[in-house]
Design a protein around this motif. Structure first.
Motif, PDB file in Angstrom:
ATOM      1  N   MET A  27       0.851  -1.195   0.000  1.00  0.00           N
ATOM      2  CA  MET A  27       0.000   0.000   0.000  1.00  0.00           C
ATOM      3  C   MET A  27       0.882   1.239   0.000  1.00  0.00           C
ATOM      4  O   MET A  27       1.846   1.317   0.774  1.00  0.00           O
ATOM      5  CB  MET A  27      -0.901   0.017   1.238  1.00  0.00           C
ATOM      6  CG  MET A  27      -1.694  -1.261   1.463  1.00  0.00           C
ATOM      7  SD  MET A  27      -2.938  -1.508   0.183  1.00  0.00           S
ATOM      8  CE  MET A  27      -3.559  -3.140   0.631  1.00  0.00           C
ATOM      9  N   VAL A  28       0.560   2.215  -0.824  1.00  0.00           N
ATOM     10  CA  VAL A  28       1.410   3.402  -0.921  1.00  0.00           C
ATOM     11  C   VAL A  28       1.448   4.174   0.384  1.00  0.00           C
ATOM     12  O   VAL A  28       2.443   4.863   0.684  1.00  0.00           O
ATOM     13  CB  VAL A  28       0.945   4.318  -2.078  1.00  0.00           C
ATOM     14  CG1 VAL A  28      -0.315   5.106  -1.705  1.00  0.00           C
ATOM     15  CG2 VAL A  28       2.057   5.269  -2.513  1.00  0.00           C
ATOM     16  N   ASP A  29       0.402   4.050   1.196  1.00  0.00           N
ATOM     17  CA  ASP A  29       0.353   4.829   2.443  1.00  0.00           C
ATOM     18  C   ASP A  29       0.903   4.067   3.643  1.00  0.00           C
ATOM     19  O   ASP A  29       0.779   4.530   4.767  1.00  0.00           O
ATOM     20  CB  ASP A  29      -1.073   5.310   2.721  1.00  0.00           C
ATOM     21  CG  ASP A  29      -2.081   4.179   2.796  1.00  0.00           C
ATOM     22  OD1 ASP A  29      -1.706   3.024   2.531  1.00  0.00           O
ATOM     23  OD2 ASP A  29      -3.257   4.453   3.107  1.00  0.00           O
ATOM     24  N   HIS A  30       1.518   2.910   3.407  1.00  0.00           N
ATOM     25  CA  HIS A  30       2.165   2.180   4.493  1.00  0.00           C
ATOM     26  C   HIS A  30       3.678   2.364   4.378  1.00  0.00           C
ATOM     27  O   HIS A  30       4.280   1.983   3.380  1.00  0.00           O
ATOM     28  CB  HIS A  30       1.831   0.687   4.417  1.00  0.00           C
ATOM     29  CG  HIS A  30       0.458   0.372   4.925  1.00  0.00           C
ATOM     30  ND1 HIS A  30       0.150  -0.807   5.571  1.00  0.00           N
ATOM     31  CD2 HIS A  30      -0.688   1.083   4.890  1.00  0.00           C
ATOM     32  CE1 HIS A  30      -1.131  -0.804   5.908  1.00  0.00           C
ATOM     33  NE2 HIS A  30      -1.657   0.335   5.500  1.00  0.00           N
ATOM     34  N   VAL A  31       4.262   2.943   5.402  1.00  0.00           N
ATOM     35  CA  VAL A  31       5.713   3.119   5.468  1.00  0.00           C
ATOM     36  C   VAL A  31       6.246   1.968   6.309  1.00  0.00           C
ATOM     37  O   VAL A  31       5.821   1.774   7.451  1.00  0.00           O
ATOM     38  CB  VAL A  31       6.083   4.470   6.097  1.00  0.00           C
ATOM     39  CG1 VAL A  31       7.596   4.647   6.143  1.00  0.00           C
ATOM     40  CG2 VAL A  31       5.434   5.610   5.308  1.00  0.00           C
ATOM     41  N   VAL A  32       7.179   1.182   5.743  1.00  0.00           N
ATOM     42  CA  VAL A  32       7.596  -0.052   6.416  1.00  0.00           C
ATOM     43  C   VAL A  32       9.109  -0.184   6.434  1.00  0.00           C
ATOM     44  O   VAL A  32       9.815   0.325   5.564  1.00  0.00           O
ATOM     45  CB  VAL A  32       6.988  -1.296   5.732  1.00  0.00           C
ATOM     46  CG1 VAL A  32       5.478  -1.223   5.702  1.00  0.00           C
ATOM     47  CG2 VAL A  32       7.531  -1.469   4.323  1.00  0.00           C
ATOM     48  N   ASP A  33       9.586  -0.885   7.438  1.00  0.00           N
ATOM     49  CA  ASP A  33      10.986  -1.276   7.511  1.00  0.00           C
ATOM     50  C   ASP A  33      11.254  -2.281   6.384  1.00  0.00           C
ATOM     51  O   ASP A  33      10.486  -3.229   6.200  1.00  0.00           O
ATOM     52  CB  ASP A  33      11.236  -1.939   8.867  1.00  0.00           C
ATOM     53  CG  ASP A  33      12.704  -2.233   9.143  1.00  0.00           C
ATOM     54  OD1 ASP A  33      13.419  -2.643   8.210  1.00  0.00           O
ATOM     55  OD2 ASP A  33      13.117  -2.081  10.304  1.00  0.00           O
ATOM     56  N   PRO A  34      12.324  -2.105   5.602  1.00  0.00           N
ATOM     57  CA  PRO A  34      12.631  -3.071   4.544  1.00  0.00           C
ATOM     58  C   PRO A  34      12.721  -4.511   5.034  1.00  0.00           C
ATOM     59  O   PRO A  34      12.446  -5.442   4.278  1.00  0.00           O
ATOM     60  CB  PRO A  34      13.985  -2.581   4.010  1.00  0.00           C
ATOM     61  CG  PRO A  34      13.999  -1.125   4.294  1.00  0.00           C
ATOM     62  CD  PRO A  34      13.269  -0.969   5.595  1.00  0.00           C
ATOM     63  N   GLU A  35      13.071  -4.705   6.302  1.00  0.00           N
ATOM     64  CA  GLU A  35      13.151  -6.060   6.842  1.00  0.00           C
ATOM     65  C   GLU A  35      11.805  -6.766   6.774  1.00  0.00           C
ATOM     66  O   GLU A  35      11.741  -7.990   6.651  1.00  0.00           O
ATOM     67  CB  GLU A  35      13.666  -6.021   8.282  1.00  0.00           C
ATOM     68  CG  GLU A  35      13.695  -7.371   8.988  1.00  0.00           C
ATOM     69  CD  GLU A  35      14.583  -8.402   8.310  1.00  0.00           C
ATOM     70  OE1 GLU A  35      14.371  -9.613   8.561  1.00  0.00           O
ATOM     71  OE2 GLU A  35      15.477  -8.018   7.522  1.00  0.00           O
ATOM     72  N   ALA A  36      10.704  -6.002   6.840  1.00  0.00           N
ATOM     73  CA  ALA A  36       9.376  -6.606   6.716  1.00  0.00           C
ATOM     74  C   ALA A  36       9.225  -7.273   5.350  1.00  0.00           C
ATOM     75  O   ALA A  36       8.683  -8.380   5.241  1.00  0.00           O
ATOM     76  CB  ALA A  36       8.300  -5.545   6.914  1.00  0.00           C
TER      77      ALA A  36
END
Length: 294
Positions: free
Chosen positions: A132-141
């Motif tokens: 989702m474009v509005d989810h900012v996530v750690d690349p590890e996820a």
């Protein structure tokens, strides 16, 4: 920031088949197909107070740039972006920044994000990683998710730190299997983190879901389960991720990003307790103004 700078100038998409290295002697390494990245970015961003959610800025960088950079940081080079609202504005932005992504328009985005998932899955035509474009996530996820070999794998979080639990989609688990997905679940073990790794056949299920009037991406997951499919749960176990839906979410995400960047293991007590307290707010002001560090 560095990820954006590194990939923004690339105009080429890569289709590649990599090899998953095996450490065991005498065993041939199996083929590993890097999935297509599919970013759902068709929404209006009305709750965030912006014209296009994809182009909303978070700490000086658009949500779209962050999503693309995160995918490419984990080796997903071919990226499709499903657009709908303000398509031409997004298209011009992508061209100006040289993001090297393919835009796929969903004329029915108002029906729900299940329709955007279907458009993205059809355009991908093979295994895809949906974000989702509005989810900012750690690349590890993403790295954890990419290790799955399941036909449908869903990133869940059993220890969510930053999400609004009232708004979050709850997930009921049996071991590592998802058995129920719904916002209103009374009994649940994790929340949906907005990332999925799927085989191309998920598009067929999405099509049947929409035809039945079940138009959300969550409804597609429920139909997959209802038709006998399994969904593997990939637990993020408290990794950083945040759904940026409102101005309050954006402020919280910016503060958290600056705080995470400031945590350096070699910091002594003076740096940690004094300098960081001063530099954090200053960094946040600079980032919101679009000033990159260094």
């Amino acid at each position: 920031m560095a990820g954006i700078d590194r990939f923004a100038g690339s105009g080429a998409s890569l289709e590649q088949v990599g090899e998953l290295e095996e450490m065991r002697v005498g065993v041939a390494p199996p083929e590993f197909e890097v999935p297509v990245g599919v970013i759902l970015a068709a929404g209006t961003g009305s709750r965030l107070g912006v014209g296009s959610k994809a182009l909303a800025r978070l700490a000086g960088i658009t949500l779209l740039e962050r999503a693309v950079s995160t995918l490419r940081e984990v080796g997903v080079e071919e990226v499709l972006v499903v657009v709908g609202h303000e398509t031409e504005r997004v298209r011009e932005f992508v061209r100006e920044r040289g993001l090297g992504v393919q835009l796929v328009e969903n004329g029915d985005f108002g029906l729900g994000n299940g329709s955007s998932a279907l458009v993205g899955a059809r355009a991908a035509g093979r295994r895809f990683l949906l974000a989702m474009v509005d989810h900012v996530v750690d690349p590890e996820a993403l790295r954890r998710l990419l290790r799955s070999e399941a036909a449908f794998a869903l990133a869940v979080d059993s220890r969510p730190q930053l999400c609004d639990l009232d708004e979050a989609t709850k997930v009921r688990l049996q071991g590592r299997r998802v058995v129920a997905v719904r916002r209103e679940l009374d009994v649940w073990e994790a929340v949906d983190a907005g990332l999925a790794l799927c085989d191309a056949e998920v598009a067929d299920v999405a099509e049947r879901s929409l035809a039945a009037g079940e138009q959300s991406w969550n409804a597609v997951k429920r139909r997959w389960l209802g038709e006998g499919g399994e969904i593997e749960a990939v637990d993020l176990e408290g990794l950083f991720w945040i759904d940026v839906d409102t101005p309050a979410d954006r402020r919280r995400a910016e503060r958290t990003l600056v705080s995470l960047a400031a945590r350096k293991p070699l910091d002594g007590p003076v740096s940690r307790l004094v300098n960081r307290r001063l530099s954090g707010p200053i960094s946040l002001v600079l980032l919101r103004a679009g000033v990159s560090p260094g």
